[in-house]
Design an enzyme around this catalytic site. Structure first.
Site, PDB file in Angstrom:
ATOM      1  N   CYS B  80      36.205  30.280  44.637  1.00 47.76           N
ATOM      2  CA  CYS B  80      36.676  31.636  44.954  1.00 47.76           C
ATOM      3  C   CYS B  80      36.213  32.098  46.327  1.00 47.76           C
ATOM      4  CB  CYS B  80      36.205  32.616  43.886  1.00 47.76           C
ATOM      5  SG  CYS B  80      36.574  32.073  42.215  1.00 47.76           S
ATOM      6  N   ARG B 187      41.967  43.213  23.810  1.00 47.29           N
ATOM      7  CA  ARG B 187      41.542  41.999  23.101  1.00 47.29           C
ATOM      8  C   ARG B 187      40.195  41.482  23.604  1.00 47.29           C
ATOM      9  NH1 ARG B 187      42.197  36.454  23.428  1.00 47.29           N
ATOM     10  NH2 ARG B 187      43.364  36.376  25.380  1.00 47.29           N
ATOM     11  N   CYS B 198      38.458  41.840  32.585  1.00 47.47           N
ATOM     12  CA  CYS B 198      38.516  40.569  33.312  1.00 47.47           C
ATOM     13  C   CYS B 198      39.642  40.671  34.338  1.00 47.47           C
ATOM     14  CB  CYS B 198      38.811  39.419  32.366  1.00 47.47           C
ATOM     15  SG  CYS B 198      37.672  39.303  30.969  1.00 47.47           S
TER      16      CYS B 198
END
Lengths: 126, 378
Positions: B80, B187, B198
């Site tokens: 990343c 979820r 996220c």
């Protein structure tokens, strides 16, 4: 080139329970788990059993999606100064409390090869 | 030798574009950066490409149909941190006098991967046992909550704040407003992290910057790079403190020293909020507050737009998504636009000094494999 692959297992069964095998060398005296996989040259590798009991540092319950069962992961601290990562066994679906006393138990990797997991000693759910 | 400056920036929409390719996205960002810089592609002596997911020779694939003059292409994969590491390498070449004008771009297209967390090495010890990036951060969050008594609602508030920012950013194409309750009810991914905590993993995008030691011909004021630091993870097998983002704190110390500034001097920050807990840990690692005080800093409103030190005014990874090769360059583009006063509705008023921070990689034994920090000013 002198490069050898260690073949010793990373755990050992004893009468007091399952132990993990850490390693260290004179050049790198800090204990290492997972143990060294490759050895360069002729430097001796010391094997140091750790366990059978440690303390739960942290954990999570992973939910991979509707087609796969949830599973738990943990970081467990062992004397003298080793942290090991592995699967966490949650009794009745409950994770143990942080700082619970944990023991090492036999488990398997997804490919069926023998491995280890962590389990709370008794009644220490979060 | 003149100081290298950023003389042009370009960025694509971040979203799901399965009908496109990473090469086409990169070309769009490159052409925009060239137009912004007032330069032609034949003015560029070398190209630096950050790419983490694509196949080999990503830079050459992206540049092939842009008719370059055949200058060097450097392909850089640092997970990343790829794009930010590419900028660091380009600056080194400019400062050494090797080149006078270079272009850095980052790109990735994840909509072709089919969803789920970013793929990690299957040979890694931890990954073989079920480690995924959300799980690593979830374990940090679990420990942080244990040590500091933080509630799950605080994690959710990061997701709410960054999506509020993202709604002001036209490139964050699928950002939607959300509430604390919706974040907590989404979820479960890796407890305590839920889906909306996220960063979206299936996102495509590219960004580009032109750097030069020559006088700028660009549309906007050139931007100085006061600090550019890349560090790698230290090998640690002992009982380290997982609530301390060690590599970010170390990289930040070096960057502040290089720039001759401190966290109190910053106007804005773009940080690697891959997960909600990440941003909180980075408040502390970047020196915005003391250890254990990140929840209070967030609650004070200081890190929201209009606050003392807005963090992720772009919406960050949580609102925009995270094509990993592009993220580090995209952060630089965002900070440049604020410093140049052209960040639109999300403009940080009077922005003078901005910091970007991106980490990279999930391998056992290190906090992160890589971290890159840049500090920019006019």
């Amino acid at each position: 080139m002198k490069l050898s692959k260690r073949t010793e297992p990373h755990f050992r069964m004893t009468e007091s329970g399952m132990l993990l095998i850490a390693t260290r060398t004179a050049g790198h005296p800090q204990l290492q788990f997972p143990p060294l996989e490759f050895v360069h040259g002729d430097e001796p590798v010391e094997q140091v059993p750790i366990g059978p009991f440690g303390q739960l540092y942290t954990y999570t319950l992973v939910h991979p999606g509707k087609d796969s069962e949830p599973y738990a992961l943990a970081m467990v601290d062992f004397e003298p100064g080793v942290r090991a990562f592995g699967r966490l066994i949650c009794k009745d679906g409950k994770a143990p409390a942080i700082d619970s006393t944990m023991r090492i138990v036999p488990s398997e990797l997804p490919d069926g090869s023998p491995d280890y997991a962590f389990e709370a000693v008794s009644g220490e759910s979060a | 030798m003149n100081e290298p400056k950023i003389v042009g920036v370009g960025i694509t929409d971040f979203g799901r574009f399965p009908e496109l390719t990473e090469e086409a996205l990169a070309q769009s960002a490159i052409l925009e950066a060239l137009s912004d810089s007032g330069l032609h592609i034949r003015d560029i002596e070398a190209f630096y490409c950050g790419n983490a997911i694509g196949a080999s020779l990503p830079g050459q694939r992206a540049l092939r149909e842009l008719h370059t003059g055949g200058g060097a292409v450097y392909n850089i994969d640092n997970a990343c941190s790829s794009g930010a590491t590419a900028i660091n390498a380009a600056l080194s070449a400019l400062r050494s006098g090797q080149y006078e004008t270079v272009l850095v771009f980052g790109m990735d297209q994840l909509s072709s991967l089919g969803g789920g967390p970013l793929p990690l090495s299957r040979n890694d010890w931890n990954n073989k046992r079920g480690m995924i990036m959300p799980a690593l951060y979830a374990m940090r969050a679990t420990r942080y909550m244990h040590e500091h008594g933080m509630e799950a609602a605080t994690l959710a508030d990061i997701a709410v704040k960054n999506r509020q920012h993202g709604l002001l950013n036209p490139i964050a194409t699928f950002c939607k407003a959300t509430t604390r309750e919706e974040v907590l009810a989404s979820r479960q991914i890796a407890e305590p992290l839920t889906l909306l905590q996220c960063c979206p993993a299936v996102v495509d995008g590219a960004a580009a910057v032109v750097l030069s030691t020559k006088p700028s011909k660009g549309l906007a004021a050139p931007v100085r790079v006061l600090a550019s630091v890349v560090q790698s993870g230290l090998f640690e097998t002992g009982p380290e403190d997982m609530t301390e983002a060690e590599i970010t704190a170390r990289t930040a110390r070096l960057a502040y020293e290089q720039a001759g500034v401190g966290p109190q001097d910053l106007s804005l920050i773009e940080c690697h909020d891959a997960f909600t807990i990440s941003e909180l840990l980075y408040y502390e690692a970047l020196g915005l507050c003391d250890r254990g005080e990140a929840p209070q800093l967030l609650a004070s409103g200081a890190t929201a737009l209009g606050g003392r030190i807005p963090v992720n005014p772009s919406g960050g990874l949580i609102a925009k998504g995270h094509p990993p090769g592009a993220t580090g360059v995209a952060q630089i583009v965002e900070v440049c636009e604020h410093l140049q006063g052209r960040a639109g509705k999300r403009q940080v008023e009077g922005a003078r000094l901005g910091l970007t921070q991106v980490t990279g990689g999930g391998i056992w034994g290190v906090d992160h494999a890589a971290c890159s920090i840049h500090i920019l000013s006019l």
